[in-house]
Design a protein around this motif. Structure first.
Motif, PDB file in Angstrom:
ATOM      1  N   ALA A 122     -15.506   2.259 -46.710  1.00  0.00           N
ATOM      2  CA  ALA A 122     -15.778   1.247 -45.681  1.00  0.00           C
ATOM      3  C   ALA A 122     -16.382  -0.005 -46.297  1.00  0.00           C
ATOM      4  CB  ALA A 122     -16.706   1.817 -44.614  1.00  0.00           C
ATOM      5  N   SER A 123     -17.299   0.159 -47.233  1.00  0.00           N
ATOM      6  CA  SER A 123     -17.937  -1.003 -47.856  1.00  0.00           C
ATOM      7  C   SER A 123     -16.962  -1.760 -48.757  1.00  0.00           C
ATOM      8  CB  SER A 123     -19.176  -0.574 -48.652  1.00  0.00           C
ATOM      9  OG  SER A 123     -18.823   0.296 -49.721  1.00  0.00           O
ATOM     10  N   ILE A 124     -16.083  -1.028 -49.456  1.00  0.00           N
ATOM     11  CA  ILE A 124     -15.059  -1.683 -50.272  1.00  0.00           C
ATOM     12  C   ILE A 124     -14.073  -2.427 -49.374  1.00  0.00           C
ATOM     13  CG2 ILE A 124     -13.116  -1.293 -51.847  1.00  0.00           C
ATOM     14  CD1 ILE A 124     -14.691   1.073 -52.999  1.00  0.00           C
ATOM     15  N   LEU A 125     -13.717  -1.796 -48.267  1.00  0.00           N
ATOM     16  CA  LEU A 125     -12.812  -2.413 -47.293  1.00  0.00           C
ATOM     17  C   LEU A 125     -13.385  -3.736 -46.787  1.00  0.00           C
ATOM     18  CD1 LEU A 125     -10.354  -2.347 -45.389  1.00  0.00           C
ATOM     19  CD2 LEU A 125     -11.720  -0.930 -43.831  1.00  0.00           C
ATOM     20  N   PHE A 126     -14.672  -3.736 -46.464  1.00  0.00           N
ATOM     21  CA  PHE A 126     -15.326  -4.964 -46.022  1.00  0.00           C
ATOM     22  C   PHE A 126     -15.195  -6.051 -47.081  1.00  0.00           C
ATOM     23  CE2 PHE A 126     -19.035  -7.699 -46.434  1.00  0.00           C
ATOM     24  CZ  PHE A 126     -19.045  -8.332 -45.205  1.00  0.00           C
ATOM     25  N   VAL A 135     -19.993  -5.341 -59.159  1.00  0.00           N
ATOM     26  CA  VAL A 135     -19.773  -3.918 -59.474  1.00  0.00           C
ATOM     27  C   VAL A 135     -21.090  -3.147 -59.393  1.00  0.00           C
ATOM     28  CG1 VAL A 135     -19.144  -2.290 -61.308  1.00  0.00           C
ATOM     29  CG2 VAL A 135     -17.711  -4.296 -60.863  1.00  0.00           C
ATOM     30  N   LEU A 136     -22.155  -3.730 -59.925  1.00  0.00           N
ATOM     31  CA  LEU A 136     -23.457  -3.057 -59.896  1.00  0.00           C
ATOM     32  C   LEU A 136     -23.973  -2.900 -58.471  1.00  0.00           C
ATOM     33  CD1 LEU A 136     -25.176  -4.734 -62.980  1.00  0.00           C
ATOM     34  CD2 LEU A 136     -24.417  -2.356 -62.777  1.00  0.00           C
ATOM     35  N   VAL A 137     -23.747  -3.907 -57.629  1.00  0.00           N
ATOM     36  CA  VAL A 137     -24.154  -3.790 -56.222  1.00  0.00           C
ATOM     37  C   VAL A 137     -23.381  -2.671 -55.551  1.00  0.00           C
ATOM     38  CG1 VAL A 137     -24.124  -4.943 -53.974  1.00  0.00           C
ATOM     39  CG2 VAL A 137     -24.927  -6.171 -55.994  1.00  0.00           C
ATOM     40  N   TYR A 138     -22.105  -2.561 -55.853  1.00  0.00           N
ATOM     41  CA  TYR A 138     -21.316  -1.468 -55.279  1.00  0.00           C
ATOM     42  C   TYR A 138     -21.757  -0.110 -55.826  1.00  0.00           C
ATOM     43  CZ  TYR A 138     -17.952  -3.760 -52.255  1.00  0.00           C
ATOM     44  OH  TYR A 138     -17.369  -4.416 -51.202  1.00  0.00           O
ATOM     45  N   LEU A 139     -22.211  -0.074 -57.070  1.00  0.00           N
ATOM     46  CA  LEU A 139     -22.756   1.178 -57.609  1.00  0.00           C
ATOM     47  C   LEU A 139     -24.014   1.597 -56.847  1.00  0.00           C
ATOM     48  CD1 LEU A 139     -22.325   0.792 -61.485  1.00  0.00           C
ATOM     49  CD2 LEU A 139     -21.132   2.375 -59.952  1.00  0.00           C
ATOM     50  N   VAL A 140     -24.809   0.613 -56.429  1.00  0.00           N
ATOM     51  CA  VAL A 140     -25.987   0.915 -55.607  1.00  0.00           C
ATOM     52  C   VAL A 140     -25.546   1.495 -54.261  1.00  0.00           C
ATOM     53  CG1 VAL A 140     -28.023  -0.024 -54.466  1.00  0.00           C
ATOM     54  CG2 VAL A 140     -27.363  -0.892 -56.703  1.00  0.00           C
ATOM     55  N   ILE A 141     -24.502   0.918 -53.681  1.00  0.00           N
ATOM     56  CA  ILE A 141     -23.980   1.434 -52.404  1.00  0.00           C
ATOM     57  C   ILE A 141     -23.480   2.863 -52.577  1.00  0.00           C
ATOM     58  CG2 ILE A 141     -22.155   1.159 -50.673  1.00  0.00           C
ATOM     59  CD1 ILE A 141     -22.396  -1.870 -51.081  1.00  0.00           C
ATOM     60  N   ILE A 142     -22.777   3.116 -53.682  1.00  0.00           N
ATOM     61  CA  ILE A 142     -22.289   4.471 -53.953  1.00  0.00           C
ATOM     62  C   ILE A 142     -23.458   5.435 -54.126  1.00  0.00           C
ATOM     63  CG2 ILE A 142     -21.068   5.897 -55.644  1.00  0.00           C
ATOM     64  CD1 ILE A 142     -19.273   3.446 -56.187  1.00  0.00           C
ATOM     65  N   ALA A 143     -24.457   5.004 -54.905  1.00  0.00           N
ATOM     66  CA  ALA A 143     -25.637   5.857 -55.117  1.00  0.00           C
ATOM     67  C   ALA A 143     -26.347   6.125 -53.800  1.00  0.00           C
ATOM     68  CB  ALA A 143     -26.587   5.198 -56.111  1.00  0.00           C
ATOM     69  N   GLY A 144     -26.432   5.093 -52.949  1.00  0.00           N
ATOM     70  CA  GLY A 144     -27.050   5.280 -51.639  1.00  0.00           C
ATOM     71  C   GLY A 144     -26.284   6.258 -50.785  1.00  0.00           C
TER      72      GLY A 144
END
Length: 348
Positions: free
Chosen positions: A320-324, A14-23
């Motif tokens: 797209a990243s969640i889909l992956f 979840v935290l890695v995905y939060l980084v992707i969202i922030a990016g």
């Protein structure tokens, strides 16, 4: 620790995905150079909020490494000192990584928050790696993958620094995004390896093969999408942020390939959806994949025909990243399940 290991892995994901969202928010707001140095921001652990903090002032104390802007140039304090009545060049050295010297407080704090999320995710991966030692006898690959995730986060941090030093070079932004997905893949393997296997799932060779192809297509789409986004950034510099109708008026070939491949991605996953349903394979995540693809296509249509509604670019990237991630986990389920459906019963 072993009992909570999967929970730690899920929190890390979840935290890695939060980084992707922030990016994604960083890119959407054009805040990539909000902090022109790394890992600090203008030489501070907590960045400035107003331009006066980055201006030379008499009788002011500076710490080594702190930054000011002088004549549109970044100057870095050589040592700890207190200024006199006049600016003295000998106390300063010119920042040489690049010549970008613009302060925008909103951009600075958006980028800074992105870095904070990155640090938090990095700390979580370190906890995960130490916790993984509880599996060293049961499954040696779990500690290996956990520590690869830590090294991946370190490499990702270094890539983030090179992105800043290159003043947002497109190829480095793309590598930065791809590396984030590699980290997601490592954590998903860990989560899958530590779960109880679902014996109700049935594997099928054609289903698995098309799923691999669909995952590769998604990766290609993400890479192409970052290139299209770079083109849009360039058009923003030419036409300005208000002329959104001009951003894709004359797109490059990457855009047309990206748009055309979306049809192929959709058809491949419709095939997976129908095959899963017809053969009763039990892969419920196929439904989520198809739903996210539809959302992804809709956001793409919205950006092109409705001139980039607010947040649509960030949403497009995050989906797209969640889909992956879902496709990759689905592939793990399909490839490791032993309940094989006989090929003679396959339905195309």
């Amino acid at each position: 620790m072993k009992n909570n290991f999967r929970k730690i892995a899920k929190i890390t994901l979840v935290l890695v995905y939060l980084v992707i969202i922030a990016g994604a928010v960083v890119r959407m707001t054009g805040s990539g150079m909000g902090c022109p140095d790394w890992p600090k921001c203008f030489g501070y652990y907590i960045p400035p909020t107003e331009i006066s903090q980055l201006e030379w002032q008499p009788k002011r104390e500076f710490k080594k490494g702190q930054v000011i802007i002088v004549d549109k140039t970044l100057k870095v304090a050589k040592e700890d000192f207190t200024t006199g009545n006049t600016y003295t060049e000998s106390h300063w050295e010119t920042y040489t990584k690049h010549d970008y010297a613009v302060f925008n407080p909103s951009h600075t704090w958006v980028e800074y928050i992105n870095r904070l999320f990155g640090a938090l995710a990095g700390f979580a991966t370190l906890i995960l790696a130490f916790a993984s030692f509880s599996y060293r006898k049961k499954n040696k690959w779990i500690p290996i993958l956990a520590w690869l995730t830590v090294f991946g986060m370190g490499f990702q941090a270094w890539l983030g620094a090179t992105v800043v030093y290159s003043v947002l070079a497109p190829i480095r932004i793309t590598l930065h995004m791809v590396m984030a997905l590699v980290i997601v893949a490592f954590i998903l393997i860990i989560i899958y390896q530590t779960k109880e296997k679902n014996k109700t799932l049935k594997s099928n060779s054609l289903f698995s093969s098309i799923l691999v192809a669909a995952l590769i297509l998604t990766l290609i789409q993400i890479v192409l999408g970052t290139q299209v986004r770079q083109f849009i950034d360039e058009q923003t510099d030419v036409y300005g942020t208000m002329a959104k109708n001009q951003w894709l008026a004359n797109p490059e070939i990457d855009f047309y390939i990206h748009r055309s491949l979306s049809v192929l991605v959709f058809l491949a996953n419709v095939f997976l959806f129908l095959r899963n349903k017809k053969l009763n394979l039990g892969f419920s995540k196929v439904n989520w994949v198809l739903a996210f693809i539809i959302i992804e296509i809709l956001t793409g249509i919205g950006m092109f025909y409705f001139h980039f509604p607010f947040g649509s670019q960030a949403l497009h990237l995050v989906i797209a990243s969640i889909l992956f991630g879902i496709q990759f986990y689905l592939l793990l389920e399909a490839k490791t399940n032993k309940n094989q459906v006989p090929q003679s019963k396959n339905i195309s």
